[in-house]
Design a protein around this motif. Sequence first.
Motif, PDB file in Angstrom:
ATOM      1  N   ARG A  59      21.000  43.631  -8.754  1.00  0.00           N
ATOM      2  CA  ARG A  59      20.656  42.580  -7.740  1.00  0.00           C
ATOM      3  C   ARG A  59      19.019  42.652  -7.830  1.00  0.00           C
ATOM      4  NH1 ARG A  59      23.979  39.456  -5.398  1.00  0.00           N
ATOM      5  NH2 ARG A  59      26.359  40.280  -5.324  1.00  0.00           N
TER       6      ARG A  59
ATOM      7  N   GLU B  89      28.894  38.785 -10.524  1.00  0.00           N
ATOM      8  CA  GLU B  89      28.995  38.750  -9.373  1.00  0.00           C
ATOM      9  C   GLU B  89      27.555  38.168  -8.741  1.00  0.00           C
ATOM     10  OE1 GLU B  89      30.024  42.129  -7.470  1.00  0.00           O
ATOM     11  OE2 GLU B  89      32.481  41.700  -7.913  1.00  0.00           O
TER      12      GLU B  89
ATOM     13  N   THR C  70      26.763  34.360  -9.567  1.00  0.00           N
ATOM     14  CA  THR C  70      27.539  33.461  -8.906  1.00  0.00           C
ATOM     15  C   THR C  70      27.218  32.861  -7.947  1.00  0.00           C
ATOM     16  OG1 THR C  70      29.620  34.671 -10.305  1.00  0.00           O
ATOM     17  CG2 THR C  70      30.181  33.239  -8.698  1.00  0.00           C
ATOM     18  N   PRO C  71      26.775  31.620  -7.767  1.00  0.00           N
ATOM     19  CA  PRO C  71      26.540  31.037  -6.342  1.00  0.00           C
ATOM     20  C   PRO C  71      27.922  31.037  -5.521  1.00  0.00           C
ATOM     21  CG  PRO C  71      25.620  29.753  -8.190  1.00  0.00           C
ATOM     22  CD  PRO C  71      26.542  30.916  -8.778  1.00  0.00           C
ATOM     23  N   PRO C  72      27.636  31.089  -4.234  1.00  0.00           N
ATOM     24  CA  PRO C  72      28.799  30.991  -3.215  1.00  0.00           C
ATOM     25  C   PRO C  72      29.505  29.941  -3.592  1.00  0.00           C
ATOM     26  CG  PRO C  72      26.962  31.659  -2.035  1.00  0.00           C
ATOM     27  CD  PRO C  72      26.394  31.261  -3.506  1.00  0.00           C
ATOM     28  N   GLY C  73      30.966  29.992  -3.663  1.00  0.00           N
ATOM     29  CA  GLY C  73      31.754  28.955  -3.930  1.00  0.00           C
ATOM     30  C   GLY C  73      32.096  28.421  -5.322  1.00  0.00           C
ATOM     31  N   SER C  74      31.249  29.150  -6.339  1.00  0.00           N
ATOM     32  CA  SER C  74      31.304  28.599  -7.507  1.00  0.00           C
ATOM     33  C   SER C  74      32.068  29.618  -8.488  1.00  0.00           C
ATOM     34  CB  SER C  74      29.733  28.608  -8.331  1.00  0.00           C
ATOM     35  OG  SER C  74      29.033  27.837  -7.445  1.00  0.00           O
TER      36      SER C  74
END
Length: 404
Positions: free
Chosen positions: A66, A99, A102-106
């Motif tokens: 990150r 992880e 990956t955008p939230p919800g995708s």
Amino acid sequence: MTEQLILADDLSGASEAAAQFLLRTTRIQVNCSPQPQPQPAADTRVLCIDLDTRHEPQPAVTGQVRTALASAGCPQHVLVKVDSLLRGTPEHLVRAVREALTPPGSLAPAAVVCPATPALGRTVVDGVVRVAGRPLHETDLWHAEHRTPPRSAAEALPGLDVVDVPLDLVRGPRNRLVAVLHDAARAGRTCFCDAEVDADLDALVAAAAELPGAVLVGAGGLAAAAARALPPDAQERSVCRDTAASAPRVLVVAGSAAPSLASEVAELAAAGADLVELTVADLLAGSARLPDLGATAPVTVVRPAAAPVDPSVSTRLVAALAEAVAPAAPPTAALVLTGGETARAVLDRLGVRSLRPVHADAGAVTALADDGRTVVTRPGSFGHGAALADIVTTLTHPPHQEPS
């Protein structure tokens, strides 16, 4: 925007992967840490970041990934460089990168994994990594590791849902291969792909390019395939490629536990290099000292004295070797560092933050460090009897480089 971001689990692998792009561009930078670094030049096309995570647990790997992605901006393509023999914890890197991207919800992006490097005789057939045709688990190349070598794709990436992609799919119609990779990604699975020759790796890179955000995970062979897919610098951009000047002194730090390294060091010693062996006990106690390198031969080799490898102290041993070497390394000496952990530890101790690759040969990468010194990094397992001697000869008598 950086066109190609490479995240590597060790420094020699980072340099090796980045140097694959030299035939396409000289606008390459290798950062020795994911922490804030000197910003790459505005025209940098390939940015490689060493995460130094080969033996780290998942939380540490996730944090490093990150941090690296935050510092890299929005690269067009992401490649994760892992060991061609799958040493370390490549599964942690695959999970962390997917992880983080990956955008939230995708849905997570496709992960296309293939550690094959055909030029070194390292292939993947039926989900099994092979070295010169021999299954990895039948070799002794994992003798310094904490766990046993993988016998299958599932064992290579423990904890992940892995699907084998056999040669007939890799070599078949591209639309069929793209569909398999796409379906695996939608199901949250990781593709572990077969490859025997460079054309197989080219096919994987081409298929991944049709999947938005797909992440390539592999070794030098896959990095070379990604480089072949990168458009070269414009022809009108004629530059004189930087090279290292002739080195008056060379310091070789042979920190790798690779079995082939002993014969390479013997070749150097036979050619007149001074050999300094530091006992493991002295290194771990912090009492190891190097002689004044001004009084030794122009080429000096430093290594831990031969002893059975204890994986439980290997990280401490590498750090201790760097502590012993760094104060004795003259600023004008070229450094030859074998093994990714050794390279990272020595350069950290010297305060080197970034490298610019200028030449590569058989996994050995010559680079110019941000402090002006010449550094050669090489994975320990890539050697043969005369390999280190050849590197030293090139450093002390560099070939003339024509403008490119």
